[in-house]
Each structure stands twice: as C-alpha cells, then as structure tokens.
Design a protein around this motif. Structure first.
Motif, PDB file in Angstrom:
ATOM      1  N   PHE A 109       0.848  -1.192   0.000  1.00  0.00           N
ATOM      2  CA  PHE A 109       0.000   0.000   0.000  1.00  0.00           C
ATOM      3  C   PHE A 109       0.880   1.237   0.000  1.00  0.00           C
ATOM      4  CE2 PHE A 109      -2.422   3.356   2.168  1.00  0.00           C
ATOM      5  CZ  PHE A 109      -3.509   3.418   1.331  1.00  0.00           C
ATOM      6  N   ASP A 110       0.691   2.091  -0.964  1.00  0.00           N
ATOM      7  CA  ASP A 110       1.463   3.319  -1.086  1.00  0.00           C
ATOM      8  C   ASP A 110       0.523   4.485  -0.783  1.00  0.00           C
ATOM      9  OD1 ASP A 110       3.047   5.465  -1.720  1.00  0.00           O
ATOM     10  OD2 ASP A 110       3.577   4.760  -3.729  1.00  0.00           O
ATOM     11  N   ALA A 111       0.646   5.045   0.406  1.00  0.00           N
ATOM     12  CA  ALA A 111      -0.251   6.112   0.851  1.00  0.00           C
ATOM     13  C   ALA A 111      -0.149   7.344  -0.030  1.00  0.00           C
ATOM     14  CB  ALA A 111       0.035   6.478   2.299  1.00  0.00           C
TER      15      ALA A 111
ATOM     16  N   GLU B 183      -2.559  10.788  -4.237  1.00  0.00           N
ATOM     17  CA  GLU B 183      -2.492  11.399  -5.564  1.00  0.00           C
ATOM     18  C   GLU B 183      -3.661  10.949  -6.439  1.00  0.00           C
ATOM     19  OE1 GLU B 183       1.246  10.588  -7.442  1.00  0.00           O
ATOM     20  OE2 GLU B 183       2.387  11.409  -5.759  1.00  0.00           O
ATOM     21  N   ASP B 184      -3.955   9.649  -6.422  1.00  0.00           N
ATOM     22  CA  ASP B 184      -5.067   9.113  -7.216  1.00  0.00           C
ATOM     23  C   ASP B 184      -6.394   9.721  -6.773  1.00  0.00           C
ATOM     24  OD1 ASP B 184      -3.292   7.577  -8.620  1.00  0.00           O
ATOM     25  OD2 ASP B 184      -3.752   5.709  -7.558  1.00  0.00           O
ATOM     26  N   MET B 185      -6.573   9.848  -5.466  1.00  0.00           N
ATOM     27  CA  MET B 185      -7.808  10.412  -4.943  1.00  0.00           C
ATOM     28  C   MET B 185      -7.950  11.875  -5.373  1.00  0.00           C
ATOM     29  SD  MET B 185      -9.287   9.866  -1.129  1.00  0.00           S
ATOM     30  CE  MET B 185      -8.354  11.108  -0.301  1.00  0.00           C
ATOM     31  N   THR B 186      -6.853  12.612  -5.356  1.00  0.00           N
ATOM     32  CA  THR B 186      -6.871  14.013  -5.783  1.00  0.00           C
ATOM     33  C   THR B 186      -7.220  14.122  -7.260  1.00  0.00           C
ATOM     34  OG1 THR B 186      -5.212  14.551  -4.116  1.00  0.00           O
ATOM     35  CG2 THR B 186      -5.494  16.116  -5.913  1.00  0.00           C
ATOM     36  N   LYS B 187      -6.634  13.244  -8.074  1.00  0.00           N
ATOM     37  CA  LYS B 187      -6.927  13.254  -9.513  1.00  0.00           C
ATOM     38  C   LYS B 187      -8.402  12.955  -9.775  1.00  0.00           C
ATOM     39  CE  LYS B 187      -2.323  11.921 -11.080  1.00  0.00           C
ATOM     40  NZ  LYS B 187      -1.514  10.843 -11.664  1.00  0.00           N
ATOM     41  N   ARG B 188      -8.950  11.957  -9.073  1.00  0.00           N
ATOM     42  CA  ARG B 188     -10.368  11.610  -9.263  1.00  0.00           C
ATOM     43  C   ARG B 188     -11.275  12.768  -8.866  1.00  0.00           C
ATOM     44  NH1 ARG B 188      -8.645   6.710  -6.973  1.00  0.00           N
ATOM     45  NH2 ARG B 188      -9.596   7.261  -4.999  1.00  0.00           N
ATOM     46  N   ALA B 189     -10.946  13.433  -7.769  1.00  0.00           N
ATOM     47  CA  ALA B 189     -11.746  14.576  -7.321  1.00  0.00           C
ATOM     48  C   ALA B 189     -11.699  15.704  -8.342  1.00  0.00           C
ATOM     49  CB  ALA B 189     -11.253  15.062  -5.962  1.00  0.00           C
ATOM     50  N   LYS B 190     -10.531  15.938  -8.918  1.00  0.00           N
ATOM     51  CA  LYS B 190     -10.378  17.001  -9.929  1.00  0.00           C
ATOM     52  C   LYS B 190     -11.201  16.694 -11.176  1.00  0.00           C
ATOM     53  CE  LYS B 190      -8.140  20.395 -12.169  1.00  0.00           C
ATOM     54  NZ  LYS B 190      -9.146  21.224 -12.726  1.00  0.00           N
ATOM     55  N   VAL B 191     -11.132  15.439 -11.655  1.00  0.00           N
ATOM     56  CA  VAL B 191     -11.887  15.044 -12.847  1.00  0.00           C
ATOM     57  C   VAL B 191     -13.384  15.194 -12.582  1.00  0.00           C
ATOM     58  CG1 VAL B 191     -12.516  13.076 -14.292  1.00  0.00           C
ATOM     59  CG2 VAL B 191     -10.124  13.525 -13.785  1.00  0.00           C
ATOM     60  N   TYR B 192     -13.847  14.736 -11.408  1.00  0.00           N
ATOM     61  CA  TYR B 192     -15.268  14.834 -11.078  1.00  0.00           C
ATOM     62  C   TYR B 192     -15.705  16.295 -10.972  1.00  0.00           C
ATOM     63  CZ  TYR B 192     -19.747  13.778  -8.958  1.00  0.00           C
ATOM     64  OH  TYR B 192     -21.087  13.683  -8.713  1.00  0.00           O
TER      65      TYR B 192
END
Length: 69
Positions: A12-14, A19-28
């Motif tokens: 698990f890489d926190a 980063e992935d969560m931030t990208k998903r939030a930006k796209v949404y």
C-alpha cells in the motif's frame, strides 16, 4: 499485554493513493462544472436521480401512493 493492534497492509502506497484520490476529485469537479445550470428544485431532483442511476447503479422507479398493511 497491550490491547492496541497494528495492521500493516503490504504494497500500500499512501502517497500514490492520495495522488489518485486528488486526480479523481479534480476530474469529477471538472465534469460538474460543465453541467448545465440547475435552476429549479424539480430539475435538481432529476439531476440527482440521474447521477445516482448512472454512477451508482440505482434503479429509478415511479413513487407509489399505495399504503401496505
């Protein structure tokens, strides 16, 4: 004996997860910005139902006025 428990998740890489969560939030967020403006409560309700159906697999049905006994 200590009653606390530590769980280690291997692989698990926190930072990557954040980063992935931030990208998903930006796209949404970008998708929502480009939506037509919602001007009435009925339109807003329709918008919410459509998003629930499309994004989360909800099944939209007509309301029933029957009282079950």
């Amino acid at each position: 004996m200590d009653d606390k428990m530590t769980v280690e998740i291997t692989g698990f890489d926190a930072e990557k997860h954040a980063e992935d969560m931030t990208k998903r939030a930006k796209v949404y967020s970008d998708m929502l910005i480009h939506q037509a403006s919602i001007v009435s409560e009925k339109e807003y309700q329709k918008f919410l139902l459509e998003r629930l159906e499309k994004d989360n697999g909800y099944v939209i049905r007509k309301a029933s006025t029957k009282v079950f006994k």
